[in-house]
Design an enzyme around this catalytic site. Structure first.
Site, PDB file in Angstrom:
ATOM      1  N   CYS A   2       0.901  -1.320   0.010  1.00 42.03           N
ATOM      2  CA  CYS A   2      -0.029  -0.055  -0.125  1.00 42.03           C
ATOM      3  C   CYS A   2       0.849   1.195  -0.097  1.00 42.03           C
ATOM      4  CB  CYS A   2      -0.826   0.031   1.314  1.00 42.03           C
ATOM      5  SG  CYS A   2      -1.866  -1.517   1.480  1.00 42.03           S
ATOM      6  N   ARG A  27       2.803   0.730  -6.887  1.00 43.02           N
ATOM      7  CA  ARG A  27       3.061  -0.148  -5.870  1.00 43.02           C
ATOM      8  C   ARG A  27       1.935  -1.212  -5.623  1.00 43.02           C
ATOM      9  NH1 ARG A  27       6.607   1.500  -1.789  1.00 43.02           N
ATOM     10  NH2 ARG A  27       5.566   0.269  -0.138  1.00 43.02           N
ATOM     11  N   TRP A  74      -4.231  -2.164  -0.690  1.00 47.68           N
ATOM     12  CA  TRP A  74      -3.888  -3.510  -1.332  1.00 47.68           C
ATOM     13  C   TRP A  74      -4.618  -4.392  -0.449  1.00 47.68           C
ATOM     14  CZ3 TRP A  74      -2.158  -8.546  -1.301  1.00 47.68           C
ATOM     15  CH2 TRP A  74      -1.823  -9.039  -2.394  1.00 47.68           C
ATOM     16  N   ASN A 100      -0.172   0.395   6.435  1.00 46.88           N
ATOM     17  CA  ASN A 100       0.294  -0.666   5.829  1.00 46.88           C
ATOM     18  C   ASN A 100       0.521  -1.763   6.720  1.00 46.88           C
ATOM     19  OD1 ASN A 100      -0.084   1.310   3.675  1.00 46.88           O
ATOM     20  ND2 ASN A 100       2.241   1.538   3.288  1.00 46.88           N
ATOM     21  N   GLY A 101       0.285  -3.093   6.395  1.00 51.50           N
ATOM     22  CA  GLY A 101       0.894  -4.039   7.092  1.00 51.50           C
ATOM     23  C   GLY A 101      -0.272  -4.891   7.549  1.00 51.50           C
ATOM     24  N   LYS A 485       7.879 -13.218 -16.443  1.00 52.33           N
ATOM     25  CA  LYS A 485       7.669 -11.761 -16.853  1.00 52.33           C
ATOM     26  C   LYS A 485       6.297 -12.017 -17.720  1.00 52.33           C
ATOM     27  CE  LYS A 485       9.990  -9.459 -14.961  1.00 52.33           C
ATOM     28  NZ  LYS A 485      10.027 -10.338 -13.973  1.00 52.33           N
ATOM     29  N   GLU A 488       3.276 -12.304 -15.487  1.00 53.21           N
ATOM     30  CA  GLU A 488       2.911 -11.423 -14.533  1.00 53.21           C
ATOM     31  C   GLU A 488       2.037 -10.334 -15.271  1.00 53.21           C
ATOM     32  OE1 GLU A 488       6.426 -10.379 -11.379  1.00 53.21           O
ATOM     33  OE2 GLU A 488       6.910 -10.313 -13.397  1.00 53.21           O
ATOM     34  N   HIS A 504      10.194 -35.121 -18.724  1.00 54.14           N
ATOM     35  CA  HIS A 504       9.633 -35.692 -17.551  1.00 54.14           C
ATOM     36  C   HIS A 504       8.205 -35.233 -17.322  1.00 54.14           C
ATOM     37  CE1 HIS A 504      13.404 -38.004 -17.143  1.00 54.14           C
ATOM     38  NE2 HIS A 504      14.288 -36.734 -17.021  1.00 54.14           N
ATOM     39  N   LYS A 603       4.219  -3.905  -6.152  1.00 55.40           N
ATOM     40  CA  LYS A 603       5.753  -3.570  -6.185  1.00 55.40           C
ATOM     41  C   LYS A 603       6.679  -4.185  -5.128  1.00 55.40           C
ATOM     42  CE  LYS A 603       9.524  -2.485  -8.523  1.00 55.40           C
ATOM     43  NZ  LYS A 603       9.801  -3.546  -9.895  1.00 55.40           N
TER      44      LYS A 603
END
Length: 608
Positions: A2, A27, A74, A100-101, A485, A488, A504, A603
Site C-alpha cells: 500500500c 506499488r 491493497w 500498511n501491514g 515476466k 505477470e 519428464h 511492487k
C-alpha cells in the site's frame, strides 16, 4: 504494497497528497482515500478502484486544509470496497488512521474492544488500530498511539490524525516502511520517497518500533518505550525526472531500455583492472574473512530468487564455493542449518520485502553474517544487514522487475569475481572476466536494437494462452524469469523448466498450438539443447529460440530466432533475458493489459 503520504505545512494539502499517491500507484492497490482536518473537523473521502475515482469525488471541493494524509490500499482483510478503503476512524469520528501491514492479533483485539462498546464498521484488521488508540486516548495522541502499539502483533506503517491535535501527525512503523521528509516550513510522512521527492530529498527512515510526532516546523522521533531517538537525515540521490516515463509508453518499457546505463552504474568504480578483481568495500569483509567462507546461502523472492539462481551457477563455477538458494518465504520456517562458515546474502529490489527481511533476521539470529543486495538506498534490509551492495539501478516503477534483475546478476558477478580471485581464479582469468563484464552494457544496447523484430514476433503469438520456456545450465533461471515476466503482465499461463526436464512431464503439453521459447546459446551444452528442440519439433511444437549471433544451425530448427551477441558463457543471462523482457512487454501491450500495474500484484510486498 500500500501507499502512504501525509502532509503538514502552510500549503493546501489536497494537491500535494493526491500527487503523492498518484506517484505510488506503481506499488499496487485496489482502493484509495484521503483524510483532512478541514476547519478543525475531520473530513474523509474514499472509494474502491483507481485513484481517478477519488479524483472525481474531490472535484469541485475547494478544501483549504494544510494537514492531512492519503492512502492506497491493497486488500488483505476484507474485499476492496468503499467501506474497507482507508482511512478508518474511531467511534466518535474524531480520529483517522491509515495503515500498511497486517495486524495478526486483530481478531482478539476486536473481540475485547467490542465488549467495551466499540462499534466496528469494516472487515479490515486496520480498523482495530483506530479503536485501540481511541481506547487509550486521554488528550495525548502520541501517548495513546504508543500504548496501543504495545498491544499489537504483526506489521504496521501508520499515520494518525485527531481533531484535538490539529497541528500534528503521528507516524510509526514496525516491519512496513515509513519515512519522514523534511521541507521548509512543512514536513511529510510517506511509505516511499517518490511520493514526496518533488518537494524535498531530505528524509529520515523510521526504524522498527519507532514513533514520530510531525508538525510543520519540525518533528521528533522516539521509541514506543519512550526513548528519544536522534535520527539520521539522509539525502535521496535520484531525481524526480528519473521516475518519469521520459517519452516511453510505459515505465516497464523505459526500464528495459535503461539497462545499458544501469549496468554501467553498477560497474562504476568497482573494477580493479590491474589486479583482475572487484572493489567491493560495501561487503565490509576482509580478504581473510572472505577466504574463510565455507558455504553461501542466497535468500530472495520472485525475480530476485531467479537472479540468486544465476548467482549459484556463477559462484560455484568460478569461485568453487557451495551455494544454496532459498525461497525467503520458506527459509525461516524450515529450521535451516547455518554453520559458522556460512555467509548469507539477502536479495531484494525494494529492500522492504517482508519475507526476505524475515529470512535475513532469522539468519542473523542463528549467528550468520548477512549481506544485502538491494536497489533502494536506506531500505530496511540494507540498514539491518552487516554489509552489502547497492545495484544502483535507480527507481524501478514497473511492478514487473527488469533492470533490477540484470543489476542483481551483475552484482552477483562482481561478488563472484572477488571470491574467485581470492580462491581459485588466476590473474589472467580475472582480467578476462573483467573484460567480459565491461562489454555487457554495450551488448545489451545491441539487443535493444532488435526491439522492432521482437514486436513483430509478439504479433504472431499474443493470442496464445500457454507458453513453455526452456533453458539449461546458467540459462535455466533465465527461462524461469522469462516465463514469470509473461505471466505477470500478460496473464498468459507460462512455465519455465530446465530443458532436459521437458521429457519428464511437460512434453505432454506440446502440440502445434504450444509456443516454446528456448534459450539455446553456443556454450558447452549447446548440443543437448538442440536435441531438446528436435524433441519439440517432432511433436509439432512452435520454437522461438534465443541464440548466439552467427549460429546458422538453429535457424533450420526454430520457427523464429532472436540473436544475441557472444560473451563469456557465465555472463549470458544478462543478455539472454533482455529479448524475453521485450517479448513479454509487447505481448502484454497487444493484449491490452495494464503493463505497469498488473492485476493482483504489488511492487513492494511488505506483508507475508
Amino acid at each position: 504494497m500500500c501507499g502512504i503520504v501525509a502532509y503538514v505545512g502552510e500549503k493546501k494539502a489536497v494537491p500535494i497528497l493526491m500527487e503523492g499517491i498518484h506517484r505510488l500507484e506503481y506499488r499496487g492497490y485496489d482502493s484509495a482515500g484521503i483524510a483532512l482536518l478541514e476547519k478543525g473537523k475531520l473530513t474523509i473521502r474514499k472509494a474502491a478502484g483507481k485513484i481517478a475515482v477519488l479524483d472525481k469525488i474531490l472535484e469541485g471541493n475547494n478544501f483549504s486544509s494544510s494537514i492531512g494524509f492519503a492512502h492506497t490500499r491493497w486488500a488483505t482483510h476484507g474485499e476492496p470496497n468503499d467501506s474497507n478503503a482507508h482511512p478508518h476512524t474511531d467511534c466518535k469520528g474524531k480520529l483517522a488512521l491509515i495503515h500498511n501491514g497486517i495486524i495478526e492479533n486483530y481478531k482478539t483485539l476486536r473481540e475485547v474492544l467490542a465488549e467495551k462498546g466499540h462499534i466496528f464498521r469494516t472487515e479490515t484488521d486496520t480498523e482495530v488500530l483506530a479503536h485501540l488508540i481511541e481506547e487509550y486516548y486521554d488528550g495525548d495522541l502520541l501517548e495513546a498511539v504508543r500504548e496501543a502499539l504495545t498491544q499489537v502483533e504483526g506489521t504496521y506503517g501508520i499515520a494518525v490524525l485527531h481533531e484535538d491535535s490539529p497541528d500534528e501527525i503521528i507516524a510509526a512503523r514496525r516491519g512496513s516502511p515509513i519515512l519522514i521528509a523534511r521541507g521548509e516550513g512543512e514536513n511529510f510522512v510517506a511509505s516511499d520517497a517518490s511520493a514526496v521527492l518533488r518537494h524535498t530529498n531530505q528524509v529520515v527512515y523510521l526504524e522498527d518500533k519507532e514513533v514520530a510526532q510531525v508538525r510543520k516546523d519540525g518533528f521528533s522521533v522516539s521509541t514506543i518505550d519512550k526513548v528519544e531517538v536522534n535520527p539520521k537525515l539522509e539525502e535521496i540521490s535520484w531525481s524526480l525526472e528519473e521516475a518519469e516515463k521520459e517519452g516511453f509508453a510505459h515505465f516497464m518499457q523505459k526500464e528495459i531500455f535503461e539497462q545499458p546505463n544501469t549496468l554501467e552504474n553498477c560497474l562504476r568504480g568497482r573494477l580493479n583492472f590491474t589486479d583482475g578483481t572487484a572493489r567491493l568495500s560495501g561487503l565490509r569483509l576482509s580478504p581473510r574473512e572472505l577466504a574463510d567462507v565455507e558455504r553461501i546461502i542466497i535468500t530472495a523472492c520472485g525475480t530476485s530468487w531467479h537472479s540468486a539462481l544465476v548467482g549459484e551457477y556463477l559462484i560455484e563455477e568460478i569461485a568453487r564455493l557451495p551455494v544454496e538458494v532459498e525461497y525467503a518465504s520458506e527459509f525461516r520456517y524450515r529450521s535451516p542449518v547455518v554453520n559458522p562458515g556460512t555467509l548469507v546474502f539477502a536479495i531484494s529490489q525494494s529492500g522492504e520485502t517482508a519475507d526476505t527481511l524475515a529470512a535475513q533476521r532469522e539468519a542473523k539470529s542463528r549467528g550468520a553474517k548477512v549481506l544485502a543486495i538491494c536497489n533502494v538506498v536506506g531500505s530496511t534490509i540494507a540498514r539491518e544487514a552487516s554489509g552489502g551492495l547497492y545495484i544502483h539501478a535507480g527507481p524501478e516503477i514497473g511492478v514487473a522487475s527488469t533492470k533490477a534483475f540484470t543489476g542483481q546478476v551483475m552484482t552477483l558477478a562482481l561478488i563472484t569475481l572477488l571470491l574467485g580471485r581470492i580462491r581459485t581464479l588466476s590473474l589472467e582469468r580475472g582480467k578476462e572476466f573483467i573484460a567480459g563484464l565491461s562489454k555487457i552494457p554495450g551488448l545489451v544496447r545491441q539487443i535493444l536494437e532488435t526491439d522492432d523484430q521482437i514486436k513483430k514476433l509478439a504479433e504472431k503469438y499474443y493470442t496464445k494462452e500457454n507458453f513453455l520456456y526452456l533453458g539449461r545450465g546458467i540459462n535455466f533461471p533465465v527461462a524461469l524469469e522469462g516465463a514469470l515476466k509473461l505471466k505477470e503482465i500478460s496473464y498468459i499461463h507460462a512455465e519455465g523448466y530446465p530443458a532436459a526436464e521437458m521429457k519428464h512431464g511437460p512434453i505432454a503439453l506440446i502440440d502445434e498450438n504450444m509456443p516454446v521459447v528456448v534459450v539455446a546459446l553456443k556454450d558447452p551444452i549447446y548440443d543437448k539443447v538442440v536435441s531438446n528442440i528436435q524433441e519439440i519439433k517432432a511433436r509439432r511444437g512452435q520454437v522461438i529460440a534465443v541464440a548466439t549471433e552467427g549460429d546458422k544451425e538453429i535457424s533450420h530448427l526454430a520457427e523464429h530466432v532472436i540473436y544475441i551477441p557472444e560473451t563469456l558463457p557465465v555472463l549470458t543471462p544478462m543478455l539472454s533475458v533482455v529479448p524475453l523482457q521485450l517479448l513479454a512487454y509487447h505481448i502484454a501491450v497487444l493484449r491490452g493489459c495494464n503493463v505497469d500495474q498488473p492485476r493482483n500484484l504489488a511492487k513492494s510486498v511488505t506483508v507475508e
